[in-house]
Design an enzyme around this catalytic site. Sequence first.
Site, mmCIF file in Angstrom:
data_model
loop_
_atom_site.group_PDB
_atom_site.id
_atom_site.type_symbol
_atom_site.label_atom_id
_atom_site.label_comp_id
_atom_site.label_asym_id
_atom_site.label_seq_id
_atom_site.Cartn_x
_atom_site.Cartn_y
_atom_site.Cartn_z
ATOM 1 N N LYS A 57 1.030 -1.208 -0.041
ATOM 2 C CA LYS A 57 0.047 0.136 0.116
ATOM 3 C C LYS A 57 0.894 1.283 -0.013
ATOM 4 O O LYS A 57 0.710 2.232 -0.749
ATOM 5 C CB LYS A 57 -1.014 -0.020 1.059
ATOM 6 C CG LYS A 57 -2.250 -0.554 1.283
ATOM 7 C CD LYS A 57 -2.932 -0.324 2.327
ATOM 8 C CE LYS A 57 -4.367 -1.038 2.626
ATOM 9 N NZ LYS A 57 -4.785 -0.962 3.959
ATOM 10 N N PHE A 83 -18.614 8.813 9.446
ATOM 11 C CA PHE A 83 -19.980 8.354 8.881
ATOM 12 C C PHE A 83 -19.801 8.216 7.503
ATOM 13 O O PHE A 83 -20.905 8.038 6.741
ATOM 14 C CB PHE A 83 -21.071 9.160 9.173
ATOM 15 C CG PHE A 83 -21.086 9.336 10.671
ATOM 16 C CD1 PHE A 83 -22.086 8.368 11.442
ATOM 17 C CD2 PHE A 83 -20.574 10.404 11.701
ATOM 18 C CE1 PHE A 83 -22.201 8.577 12.833
ATOM 19 C CE2 PHE A 83 -20.699 10.541 13.137
ATOM 20 C CZ PHE A 83 -21.406 9.453 13.625
ATOM 21 N N GLU A 85 -18.776 4.358 1.439
ATOM 22 C CA GLU A 85 -17.949 4.341 0.151
ATOM 23 C C GLU A 85 -18.657 4.552 -0.976
ATOM 24 O O GLU A 85 -19.761 4.602 -1.048
ATOM 25 C CB GLU A 85 -17.645 2.708 0.111
ATOM 26 C CG GLU A 85 -16.844 2.332 1.385
ATOM 27 C CD GLU A 85 -16.521 0.676 1.148
ATOM 28 O OE1 GLU A 85 -16.673 0.461 0.122
ATOM 29 O OE2 GLU A 85 -16.106 0.101 2.243
ATOM 30 N N ALA A 128 -35.435 -1.014 -1.166
ATOM 31 C CA ALA A 128 -35.444 -2.333 -0.956
ATOM 32 C C ALA A 128 -34.580 -3.053 -1.936
ATOM 33 O O ALA A 128 -34.181 -2.491 -3.050
ATOM 34 C CB ALA A 128 -37.022 -3.132 -1.317
ATOM 35 N N GLY A 129 -33.911 -4.237 -1.376
ATOM 36 C CA GLY A 129 -32.927 -4.665 -2.360
ATOM 37 C C GLY A 129 -32.557 -6.210 -1.966
ATOM 38 O O GLY A 129 -33.355 -6.759 -1.191
ATOM 39 N N CYS A 132 -19.280 -2.065 6.966
ATOM 40 C CA CYS A 132 -19.621 -1.232 8.199
ATOM 41 C C CYS A 132 -20.986 -2.060 8.829
ATOM 42 O O CYS A 132 -21.064 -2.515 9.831
ATOM 43 C CB CYS A 132 -20.023 0.042 8.043
ATOM 44 S SG CYS A 132 -18.351 0.926 7.873
ATOM 45 N N ARG A 134 -16.968 -6.681 0.543
ATOM 46 C CA ARG A 134 -17.076 -7.408 2.063
ATOM 47 C C ARG A 134 -18.551 -7.491 2.325
ATOM 48 O O ARG A 134 -19.472 -6.676 2.192
ATOM 49 C CB ARG A 134 -16.234 -6.436 3.059
ATOM 50 C CG ARG A 134 -14.821 -6.625 3.113
ATOM 51 C CD ARG A 134 -14.247 -5.889 4.187
ATOM 52 N NE ARG A 134 -14.087 -4.263 3.508
ATOM 53 C CZ ARG A 134 -13.531 -3.353 4.063
ATOM 54 N NH1 ARG A 134 -13.111 -3.619 5.493
ATOM 55 N NH2 ARG A 134 -13.332 -2.030 3.410
HETATM 56 C C1 UDX Z 1 -22.353 2.824 5.702
HETATM 57 C C2 UDX Z 1 -22.949 4.125 6.253
HETATM 58 O O1 UDX Z 1 -24.004 4.665 5.421
HETATM 59 C C3 UDX Z 1 -21.880 4.962 6.751
HETATM 60 O O2 UDX Z 1 -22.392 6.076 7.368
HETATM 61 C C4 UDX Z 1 -21.124 4.505 7.568
HETATM 62 O O3 UDX Z 1 -19.918 5.313 7.783
HETATM 63 C C5 UDX Z 1 -20.136 3.257 6.897
HETATM 64 O O4 UDX Z 1 -21.417 2.316 6.556
HETATM 65 P P1 UDX Z 1 -21.599 2.147 3.277
HETATM 66 O O5 UDX Z 1 -21.281 0.822 3.922
HETATM 67 O O6 UDX Z 1 -20.125 2.724 2.435
HETATM 68 O O7 UDX Z 1 -21.640 3.014 4.502
HETATM 69 O O8 UDX Z 1 -22.716 2.194 2.247
HETATM 70 P P2 UDX Z 1 -24.172 2.531 2.237
HETATM 71 O O9 UDX Z 1 -24.411 3.285 1.089
HETATM 72 O O10 UDX Z 1 -24.637 3.012 3.596
HETATM 73 O O11 UDX Z 1 -24.725 0.958 2.087
HETATM 74 C C6 UDX Z 1 -24.702 0.016 2.811
HETATM 75 C C7 UDX Z 1 -25.517 -1.050 2.238
HETATM 76 O O12 UDX Z 1 -26.884 -0.925 2.249
HETATM 77 C C8 UDX Z 1 -25.132 -1.753 1.040
HETATM 78 O O13 UDX Z 1 -25.358 -2.930 0.784
HETATM 79 C C9 UDX Z 1 -26.319 -1.033 0.099
HETATM 80 O O14 UDX Z 1 -26.660 -1.747 -1.142
HETATM 81 C C10 UDX Z 1 -27.468 -1.150 1.234
HETATM 82 N N1 UDX Z 1 -28.513 -0.367 1.119
HETATM 83 C C11 UDX Z 1 -28.537 1.084 1.197
HETATM 84 C C12 UDX Z 1 -29.860 -0.688 0.656
HETATM 85 O O15 UDX Z 1 -29.948 -1.872 0.479
HETATM 86 N N2 UDX Z 1 -30.906 0.135 0.442
HETATM 87 C C13 UDX Z 1 -30.870 1.479 0.957
HETATM 88 O O16 UDX Z 1 -31.917 2.170 0.753
HETATM 89 C C14 UDX Z 1 -29.644 1.798 1.298
#
Ligand code: UDX
Length: 439
Positions: A35, A152, A155, A255-256, A263, A331
């Site tokens: 890295k 917070f 990604e 929904a998904g 996280c 992950r």
């Molecule tokens: C999350 C938090 O949003 C962030 O604040 C924290 O610091 C780290 O964790 P991240 O994991 O990068 O961020 O992605 P995020 O956009 O929150 O999505 C997380 C998961 O939820 C993904 O698998 C996404 O597909 C899913 N998701 C998100 C849904 O299925 N529906 C949604 O409405 C939003």
Amino acid sequence: MKIVIVGAGYVGLVSGICFSDFGHNVVCVEKDERKLAMLAKGEIPIYEPGLDALLAKNITAGRIKFTNDLATSMEGADAVFIAVGTPTRRGDGHADLTYVFQTAKEIADTMHSGIVVVTKSTVPVGTNREIARIISKQRPGVEFHTASNPEFLREGSAIEDFMRPDRVVIGVESAHGEEVLRRIYRPLNLRETPILATDLETAEIIKYAANAFLATKITFINEIADLCEKVGGDVQQVAKGMGMDKRIGGRFLHAGPGYGGSCFPKDTLALARTGQEVDAVQSIVETVIRANNERKLAMAGKVIAACGGSVKGKRIAILGVTFKPDTDDMRDAPSLVIIPQLRKAGAEMVLCDPQGHMESATMFPDETWADNAYDAAKNADAVVVITEWNAFRGLDLARLKAGMSEAIFVDLRNIYTYREMDAADFQYFPIGKRQRKST
Ligand code: UDX
């Protein structure tokens, strides 16, 4: 201000680069030689839109450096941030704090009086106090200030989230600690970003509670989606109608196939574990974890049902394998459950993802890869969207269908509509909408 960041993972790297863009003098300390070599050349070891340009700009300005030498980096620093990983400990769901405590010891060895030691890694309640104990034990009599500053950022939109956060949370124990953190974040004053200064434990809990709440919101709408599929109703409209209530809000109600990433899965597990340990059981969070795990499995079942009850010998194009778009992160991605399940059921799959290929080539040893959705769908019986990359949102459906053996389209992210799919003569299977025969 001079800031040292220990750990150039996702959070450390984004924070370091953004702090340097605020005008601070930043040194990122990273032990991983691979890295470090990349970063020294201005290359980013992760995929995050815009980060490479921001790094280049700040390297040129001389505001950010990368090294493995903590002792020299600490000279004259106002604050040192712990941003090392806290993965899930094998077996018990707890956050593994080995790297955090190891870093605390190294900081204690090299620190000077008056420094602020800030934890940015997501750590269970009580960890900052333990860090303070470790440091004081090792360097009795040397004055330092402990602070918690959870991150917070998401990604894929990490820079925007860092530069325009809804709030900055700082857990502090001294006026100096608060003052230094406020100065570090001063550039955000222009945007009137609220800064919530509180105690260490509260700051630690805010991070877990926020992530667990968002994971709960997603899981809730996912279950409502199942209901819609059974009784009629359109989950997207339901989410819209719910979200118009300002007390609920419309975000994180898509929904998904279940949440994944670095996280939500890890933090919900760690919160549930802490609750059990202190006899304050987090039953909602425990249910969310279970429901989300089951959902990923159920998604494979949905694909099998869409293919008429069996995928044995069928060829399936999988669009998107990363846990969400605009990242190469695999992950806890739903694809890691869905793809092996389909393979077990006898399907043959061709995978396509704008970023996931490099990361996940070894995770799906039996599958083949295609460069684009059309190639993936060639001779396929079904197309399944697992991740909603932009590249999959505007497909030429006629062209896609022309190469396929059968025209089944399973849309686990609801990026298309019945209208579009009917027009293209696909059998369409979205999430949270009563199945009807497409013509
Ligand atoms: C999350 C938090 O949003 C962030 O604040 C924290 O610091 C780290 O964790 P991240 O994991 O990068 O961020 O992605 P995020 O956009 O929150 O999505 C997380 C998961 O939820 C993904 O698998 C996404 O597909 C899913 N998701 C998100 C849904 O299925 N529906 C949604 O409405 C939003």
